[in-house]
Every structure is written in structure tokens, then in C-alpha cells.
Design a protein around this motif. Structure first.
Motif, PDB file in Angstrom:
ATOM      1  N   TYR A 107       0.840  -1.200   0.000  1.00  0.00           N
ATOM      2  CA  TYR A 107       0.000   0.000   0.000  1.00  0.00           C
ATOM      3  C   TYR A 107       0.874   1.249   0.000  1.00  0.00           C
ATOM      4  CZ  TYR A 107      -3.706  -3.264   1.264  1.00  0.00           C
ATOM      5  OH  TYR A 107      -4.596  -4.300   1.267  1.00  0.00           O
ATOM      6  N   HIS A 108       0.427   2.270  -0.728  1.00  0.00           N
ATOM      7  CA  HIS A 108       1.193   3.507  -0.847  1.00  0.00           C
ATOM      8  C   HIS A 108       0.243   4.699  -0.880  1.00  0.00           C
ATOM      9  CE1 HIS A 108       5.236   1.830  -2.045  1.00  0.00           C
ATOM     10  NE2 HIS A 108       4.457   0.772  -2.129  1.00  0.00           N
ATOM     11  N   LEU A 109       0.769   5.863  -0.497  1.00  0.00           N
ATOM     12  CA  LEU A 109       0.085   7.128  -0.729  1.00  0.00           C
ATOM     13  C   LEU A 109       0.778   7.808  -1.896  1.00  0.00           C
ATOM     14  CD1 LEU A 109      -2.085   9.177   0.376  1.00  0.00           C
ATOM     15  CD2 LEU A 109      -0.149  10.370   1.423  1.00  0.00           C
ATOM     16  N   TYR A 110      -0.008   8.199  -2.903  1.00  0.00           N
ATOM     17  CA  TYR A 110       0.520   8.812  -4.114  1.00  0.00           C
ATOM     18  C   TYR A 110       0.197  10.305  -4.155  1.00  0.00           C
ATOM     19  CZ  TYR A 110       1.672   4.384  -6.416  1.00  0.00           C
ATOM     20  OH  TYR A 110       2.233   3.178  -6.755  1.00  0.00           O
ATOM     21  N   GLY A 111       1.149  11.068  -4.689  1.00  0.00           N
ATOM     22  CA  GLY A 111       0.883  12.439  -5.100  1.00  0.00           C
ATOM     23  C   GLY A 111       0.712  12.453  -6.601  1.00  0.00           C
ATOM     24  N   VAL A 153       4.615   7.114  -1.321  1.00  0.00           N
ATOM     25  CA  VAL A 153       5.190   6.873  -0.001  1.00  0.00           C
ATOM     26  C   VAL A 153       4.559   5.600   0.555  1.00  0.00           C
ATOM     27  CG1 VAL A 153       5.583   7.844   2.287  1.00  0.00           C
ATOM     28  CG2 VAL A 153       5.390   9.368   0.327  1.00  0.00           C
ATOM     29  N   PRO A 154       5.349   4.631   1.010  1.00  0.00           N
ATOM     30  CA  PRO A 154       4.772   3.379   1.506  1.00  0.00           C
ATOM     31  C   PRO A 154       3.907   3.591   2.753  1.00  0.00           C
ATOM     32  CG  PRO A 154       7.139   3.148   1.105  1.00  0.00           C
ATOM     33  CD  PRO A 154       6.820   4.610   1.021  1.00  0.00           C
ATOM     34  N   LEU A 155       2.852   2.793   2.868  1.00  0.00           N
ATOM     35  CA  LEU A 155       1.988   2.754   4.039  1.00  0.00           C
ATOM     36  C   LEU A 155       2.062   1.362   4.668  1.00  0.00           C
ATOM     37  CD1 LEU A 155      -1.224   4.505   2.613  1.00  0.00           C
ATOM     38  CD2 LEU A 155       0.529   5.528   4.075  1.00  0.00           C
ATOM     39  N   PRO A 156       1.889   1.268   5.981  1.00  0.00           N
ATOM     40  CA  PRO A 156       1.984  -0.048   6.630  1.00  0.00           C
ATOM     41  C   PRO A 156       0.783  -0.944   6.377  1.00  0.00           C
ATOM     42  CG  PRO A 156       1.457   1.640   8.242  1.00  0.00           C
ATOM     43  CD  PRO A 156       1.758   2.360   6.954  1.00  0.00           C
ATOM     44  N   LEU A 214       3.500  11.907   6.798  1.00  0.00           N
ATOM     45  CA  LEU A 214       4.476  11.633   5.748  1.00  0.00           C
ATOM     46  C   LEU A 214       5.145  12.909   5.242  1.00  0.00           C
ATOM     47  CD1 LEU A 214       2.214   9.187   3.739  1.00  0.00           C
ATOM     48  CD2 LEU A 214       4.091   8.558   5.250  1.00  0.00           C
ATOM     49  N   ASP A 215       6.443  12.853   5.078  1.00  0.00           N
ATOM     50  CA  ASP A 215       7.193  13.907   4.406  1.00  0.00           C
ATOM     51  C   ASP A 215       7.105  13.628   2.912  1.00  0.00           C
ATOM     52  OD1 ASP A 215       9.227  15.383   3.113  1.00  0.00           O
ATOM     53  OD2 ASP A 215      10.424  15.461   4.939  1.00  0.00           O
ATOM     54  N   CYS A 216       6.408  14.475   2.185  1.00  0.00           N
ATOM     55  CA  CYS A 216       6.155  14.218   0.772  1.00  0.00           C
ATOM     56  C   CYS A 216       7.300  14.619  -0.135  1.00  0.00           C
ATOM     57  CB  CYS A 216       4.853  14.898   0.345  1.00  0.00           C
ATOM     58  SG  CYS A 216       3.401  14.178   1.153  1.00  0.00           S
ATOM     59  N   ILE A 217       8.400  15.109   0.432  1.00  0.00           N
ATOM     60  CA  ILE A 217       9.616  15.344  -0.343  1.00  0.00           C
ATOM     61  C   ILE A 217      10.553  14.148  -0.227  1.00  0.00           C
ATOM     62  CG2 ILE A 217      11.676  16.773  -0.597  1.00  0.00           C
ATOM     63  CD1 ILE A 217      10.071  19.139   0.350  1.00  0.00           C
ATOM     64  N   SER A 218      10.871  13.772   0.991  1.00  0.00           N
ATOM     65  CA  SER A 218      11.824  12.679   1.206  1.00  0.00           C
ATOM     66  C   SER A 218      11.175  11.310   1.134  1.00  0.00           C
ATOM     67  CB  SER A 218      12.497  12.850   2.575  1.00  0.00           C
ATOM     68  OG  SER A 218      11.568  12.582   3.619  1.00  0.00           O
ATOM     69  N   GLY A 219       9.851  11.261   1.343  1.00  0.00           N
ATOM     70  CA  GLY A 219       9.174   9.975   1.424  1.00  0.00           C
ATOM     71  C   GLY A 219       9.268   9.346   2.793  1.00  0.00           C
ATOM     72  N   GLY A 220       9.873  10.047   3.748  1.00  0.00           N
ATOM     73  CA  GLY A 220      10.035   9.507   5.092  1.00  0.00           C
ATOM     74  C   GLY A 220       8.814   9.719   5.957  1.00  0.00           C
ATOM     75  N   ILE A 221       8.798   9.003   7.065  1.00  0.00           N
ATOM     76  CA  ILE A 221       7.721   9.142   8.053  1.00  0.00           C
ATOM     77  C   ILE A 221       8.162  10.140   9.106  1.00  0.00           C
ATOM     78  CG2 ILE A 221       6.408   7.940   9.842  1.00  0.00           C
ATOM     79  CD1 ILE A 221       6.560   5.430   8.152  1.00  0.00           C
ATOM     80  N   ARG A 222       7.415  11.221   9.239  1.00  0.00           N
ATOM     81  CA  ARG A 222       7.731  12.240  10.246  1.00  0.00           C
ATOM     82  C   ARG A 222       7.269  11.808  11.628  1.00  0.00           C
ATOM     83  NH1 ARG A 222       9.369  17.286   8.885  1.00  0.00           N
ATOM     84  NH2 ARG A 222       9.261  17.917   6.693  1.00  0.00           N
ATOM     85  N   SER A 223       6.101  11.202  11.658  1.00  0.00           N
ATOM     86  CA  SER A 223       5.518  10.828  12.948  1.00  0.00           C
ATOM     87  C   SER A 223       4.458   9.771  12.713  1.00  0.00           C
ATOM     88  CB  SER A 223       4.904  12.067  13.624  1.00  0.00           C
ATOM     89  OG  SER A 223       4.417  11.759  14.912  1.00  0.00           O
ATOM     90  N   ARG A 224       4.137   9.028  13.736  1.00  0.00           N
ATOM     91  CA  ARG A 224       3.054   8.048  13.674  1.00  0.00           C
ATOM     92  C   ARG A 224       2.082   8.366  14.792  1.00  0.00           C
ATOM     93  NH1 ARG A 224       2.525   2.269  11.893  1.00  0.00           N
ATOM     94  NH2 ARG A 224       0.734   1.444  13.029  1.00  0.00           N
TER      95      ARG A 224
END
Length: 358
Positions: free
Chosen positions: A41-45, A56-59, A88-98
Motif C-alpha cells: 500500500y502507498h500514498l501517491y501524489g 510513499v509506503p503505508l503499513p 508523511l514527508d512528501c519530499i523525502s518519502g520519510g515518516i515524520r511521525s506516527r
């Protein structure tokens, strides 16, 4: 060789670089969750034409997302009755927080930021009490829960903010659920959906219910016009032989206006509107039905049915550059105007229920 990302990281560390914006993420026009062929699963821009700009991958399976009004940051929510949300950080693709729902709660898959972006509001189910709550999260480096208040009803599925204000409108679907019972609906004989308006402190400023004969018509999803007109989509929980309206328009303080297509077309929707959108010019409103495989469009000023477009497994919809853009579980992105298909693109993903416009 110094990379652009490394250079920017260094500049940010010294405080010399401007704060990143959505332009740094490619200026996406939309966000949508999707499932890939490998089951991930992913979130797409997406850009204005529906072409992916980033993912960005989703769990786990996502439902909808809330886009920060200025930072290139999105909160992706798990599908009800999920308990997680990923920042989600939509530039780096990283997870900022959960974010995790408090014990005894679950998210409904939607959320909305305050006008200044400092707070995030999340519809939640207090399933032991059988009541809807709105969680309040401080949207800083970490998303910290700082408050909560009543949603004004049961089953607050969607939430939206009236443009230019911090007044929120909540779609209290009226359906009581409990994780121990899966997705079973526990209170159908007594359910009472409503549309509730709340200020930023959680005070009710307005509320409407449908007529008693429509108490099984769950108010589920929302779209808001620039002048504060609210469109809401409904899902019928009653007898399949009954075909009530699936779309409503409302302005706080006024009466509700219910819309539906001619009988033969309306019946094809099978009592289920999956999403709702208002066109960029405000003149049209549309609902989708994945069950009925159709998109229906209406004139917002006259409430007159305008057109229907058959489309298999369609659900996500939002305003497009011209008319509307819709997504399907078959991977298609459709552009349409005044009932005409302007173009379509296919992607090797299954788009989820909602298309969020930035």
C-alpha cells in the motif's frame, strides 16, 4: 558530489534555507491511497492530469489523507476501524511521525487541518460509549494529542473545514460499531445521522438531521464550496427495495436540499454514494457509486440532474481543471466535463476510495 537533498539539509540545519513547500514536492494536485500489484500500500501524489509524482509506503490499507495547508506533509489514515495515522514527508518519502488512536478509540479514515496548519482534527469512535469524538492534535515536529471534544453524534466519518474559517462540518453517519464486531452495524433501528457544525473549540454552532423516514440514510462524505455550501453523500442502510436520495446540499442556517437522478438512473446507484465533489467553478456537484458503477452530476444552483457517466468500480472524485477528476479500483484516472469524458489514463494500481485535492 553534493546532492541537492544534501545541500538543502545543510542549509536547513544552519537556518538559511526557506521552509519547504508543496512546490518542493512537485506541486501535486491530488493525494490518493492505492494498492500495488505486489499487495503493498502507498500514498501517491498526482499532478493535474493524474500522473504520479511520488509515492510513499503505508503499513496497511489507507483510506483518505489530510494535506497540510503549507508544508509538504500529509497525514494518511488507516481504513476504518484502523487505529494508526502516518505523518508523511512528501519530499523525502520519510515518516515524520506516527499517530495512534487512544485506547478505546479508532479513526474513521479522515481528518482536517486548522486554517493555519497548527492543529489536526480527527473523527474518532469512542466505541465503549458508542459516541463520536473529534481528536485534536498539535501539528508540530511530532503530532501530540492535546484535546478532544464531542462530534455531535455517532459515527463521525468525515470532517471538512469551511473555507477561510476554523468552522468545521462533521458527517455523523449515525452508525454505531465496535472492533469486536468487525464492521457490523449495531444500532440500525435507532440510528440518527446528522450534519454538525463546530467551531475550533468544539462548540456546536449548527446541526441538522434528516426526516425520520430517512434515519437509515447514513451521512458519510463531504465537499465544501468556497462560499461555505456543503455537499454530502449518503449510504442507505435499509431495505434494498427503497431508493432514497444519496446527495444533499446544505448551508448552515438553511434547510437541506436533497438531489437525485431520474428513477431508472438513481436505482442503478444501489443506495450507495462512495464520494462527493464540487467542481472548481462551483457550478456542479458529483457523486460516485462503486456498487452502481456510475458517476452522477448535478447543477448546484438549480439542483437539477445534469449527466451520468458509467464507470466500473469508480469511487474517488474531486474538482479537476475542467469539471471533475475521478479514480477507480481498476487503476483508471478519468477527466470529465459536463458529462463528457475528456481523457483517461491507466495505472498499475488499485486506487482507494478517495481523491484528495490540495
Amino acid at each position: 558530489m553534493t546532492t541537492r537533498r544534501g545541500f538543502m539539509a545543510g542549509m536547513l540545519a544552519t537556518g538559511l534555507a526557506p521552509k519547504p513547500s508543496w512546490a518542493d514536492a512537485g506541486n501535486p494536485a491530488y493525494l490518493s491511497a492505492a494498492k500495488r500489484p505486489d499487495g503493498s500500500y502507498h500514498l501517491y501524489g498526482l499532478d493535474e492530469l493524474g500522473a504520479p509524482l511520488f509515492s510513499v509506503p503505508l503499513p496497511d490499507r489507507g483510506h483518505a489523507a489530510a494535506a497540510h495547508p503549507s508544508r509538504p506533509e500529509a497525514v494518511a489514515f488507516a481504513r476504518r476501524p484502523g487505529t494508526f495515522a502516518i505523518v508523511l514527508d512528501c519530499i523525502s518519502g520519510g515518516i515524520r511521525s506516527r499517530m495512534e488512536a487512544p485506547e478505546g478509540r479508532h479513526f474513521y479514515g479522515h481528518g482536517v487541518f486548522s486554517a493555519d496548519g497548527s492543529l489536526l482534527f480527527t473523527p474518532e469512535n469512542d466505541y465503549e460509549a458508542g459516541q463520536g469524538r473529534i481528536g485534536v492534535w498539535q501539528a508540530g515536529t511530532d503530532y501530540i494529542r492535546i484535546d478532544e471534544f464531542s462530534s455531535g453524534g455517532v459515527g463521525p466519518h468525515d470532517i471538512a473545514r469551511l473555507p477561510g474559517t476554523d468552522t468545521m462540518v462533521v458527517a455523523n453517519g449515525g452508525i454505531e460499531t465496535h472492533p469486536d464486531a468487525g464492521r457490523a452495524k449495531l444500532n440500525l433501528p435507532v440510528m440518527r445521522p446528522n450534519l454538525t457544525y463546530l467551531d475550533g473549540m468544539g462548540q456546536v454552532t449548527g446541526q441538522i438531521e434528516l426526516n425520520a423516514d430517512l434515519h437509515l440514510n447514513s451521512i458519510r462524505h463531504l465537499a465544501v464550496r468556497d462560499d461555505g455550501l456543503v455537499a454530502f453523500a449518503m449510504q442507505w442502510q435499509g431495505d434494498g427495495a427503497v431508493h432514497p436520495p444519496l446527495l444533499g446540499l446544505h448551508r448552515d442556517g438553511d434547510d437541506v436540499l436533497l438531489l437525485q437522478a431520474p428513477d431508472d438512473l438513481h436505482r442503478r446507484m444501489e443506495g450507495y454514494a462512495g464520494s462527493v465533489a464540487i467542481s472548481s467553478d462551483g457550478g456542479s456537484v458529483a457523486i460516485t457509486s462503486p456498487r452502481g458503477g456510475a458517476i452522477q452530476m448535478f447543477d448546484t444552483d438549480t439542483a437539477v440532474f445534469a449527466a451520468e457517466l458509467p464507470q466500473g468500480d469508480v469511487c474517488g472524485i474531486n474538482a479537476g481543471p475542467e469539471g471533475f477528476v475521478a479514480t477507480t479500483g481498476n487503476g483508471t484516472v478519468i477527466h470529465m466535463e459536463q458529462g463528457r469524458v475528456l481523457g483517461a489514463e491507466s495505472h498499475r494500481v488499485a486506487w482507494d476510495n478517495h481523491l484528495i485535492r490540495l
